[in-house]
Design a protein around this motif. Structure first.
Motif: not given
Length: 356
Positions: A89, A93, A159
């Motif tokens: 990552a 992100s 998210n």
């Protein structure tokens, strides 16, 4: 009755990435403490002192002076926020986060997580989380009834976090790689993996350190470019092997037999013993206006029933024969647990018997 879910056949090939983990390819656990606001009276009550202190500190940082004694945070809940950050990552992100109540909040439905820093094991902040919560259930209650579906004190935010710092690891700069096999260590499987890697790479690049660990040096053509190497290694076909094992779950009566379980010739007789005891009190009442007393005399009925099953000769060279032999005894799953234990004690069951 014991069922055979799949036909007995040689171990089928699986991909190496399904049975192994590679060094540098892992998740990093993140955790943070935050506040969820906007609840409809289902948050922490006045008994959660840490919620009141957290709310007071947050308001003071925003320039609002409050008296903690007057706060009643029914619309606020203290939560722990967790997330998993892959090693690949990069900053910017998104990450999914899980929000779990810490206090006595009844439900997080409709809540919003305030800005929460997520830290790693080293104490550094790697991501920040914020957003509206999503629940897979609901909870409603009245004075005489309550309805609830699933758990309402744990929520998710898809998210809901943004990565701010990456893990300091240069994947392509590795000079060697470690492959860790999942499950129980097995030397046969480890040597099979070593053979498949060396055959595909065209050289002696891999060697087994033990039954679960394989060390591999990076071939010259993949130096500073390990991604193509990983793509080829992950898809190598491996036929994993393991010790014969029988797993028994006494809580549910589940019995699972591995494909390599074998049974040498043995004679088995299994009979159920059932004892039923029933008590019937007989009450003797005295006549009206008499000086007698009421007397209770117990009456016990005892019924003993035992099955007289014949002695059966059992032998299992294959899993199908073993299943057929156990089913021929006519035992229930819980009876099978006792039979398997006795067979193991007698030395006829050639497998590890694991009780969970």
């Amino acid at each position: 009755m014991l069922f055979l879910l799949a036909g007995v056949a040689p171990a089928q090939a699986v991909r190496l990435k399904d049975i192994a983990n590679f060094s540098g390819v892992r998740n990093n656990e993140l955790v943070g403490y935050g506040l969820v606001v906007g609840l409809s009276g289902t948050g922490d009550g006045t008994t959660s002192e840490f919620t009141i202190r957290s709310l007071t500190n947050m308001l003071e940082k925003m320039g609002v002076s409050v008296n903690p004694a007057t706060l009643k945070p029914k619309n606020t809940a203290a939560v722990m926020v967790t997330a998993r950050m892959p090693s690949s990552a990069r900053p910017g992100s998104p990450l999914d986060v899980t929000v779990s109540s810490m206090g006595d909040a009844k439900s997080l439905l409709g809540g919003v997580l305030l800005l929460t820093p997520l830290r790693g094991l080293d104490g550094r902040v790697y991501a920040v989380g914020q957003g509206a919560l999503t629940l897979g259930g609901y909870s409603a209650e009245g004075q005489a009834a309550t309805a609830q579906k699933n758990i309402t004190t744990v929520a998710r935010i898809p998210n809901g976090a943004t990565i701010e710092r990456e893990v300091p690891f240069q994947f392509n700069k590795q000079e060697g790689m470690t492959i860790n096999l999942s499950g129980s260590p097995d030397f046969g499987t480890a040597m099979q993996v070593v053979g498949r890697i060396n055959s595909s790479m065209g050289g002696q690049y891999a060697k087994a350190m033990d039954g679960a660990t394989i060390q591999m040096s990076i071939p010259p053509k993949f130096q500073n470019n390990i991604v193509p190497l990983m793509a080829s290694l992950e898809n190598l076909d491996i036929s994993p092997d393991s010790r014969a094992r029988v797993v028994v779950d006494e809580k549910t009566g589940t019995v699972v037999l591995g494909g390599n379980v074998r049974l040498t010739k043995v004679a088995v007789a299994h009979g159920n013993l059932q004892i039923v005891v029933s008590e019937t009190p007989n009450v003797s009442q005295p006549g009206p206006f008499s000086s007698g007393q009421t007397v209770t005399t117990p009456e016990t009925n005892l019924n003993v029933k035992e099955q007289n099953n014949r002695l059966l000769l059992m032998e299992g060279a294959t899993l199908q024969e073993l299943v057929d032999g156990l089913n021929s005894v006519g035992a229930t799953p819980r009876d099978l647990i006792s039979i398997l234990r006795t067979l193991k004690t007698a030395g006829s069951l050639h497998a590890d018997l694991e009780v969970i």
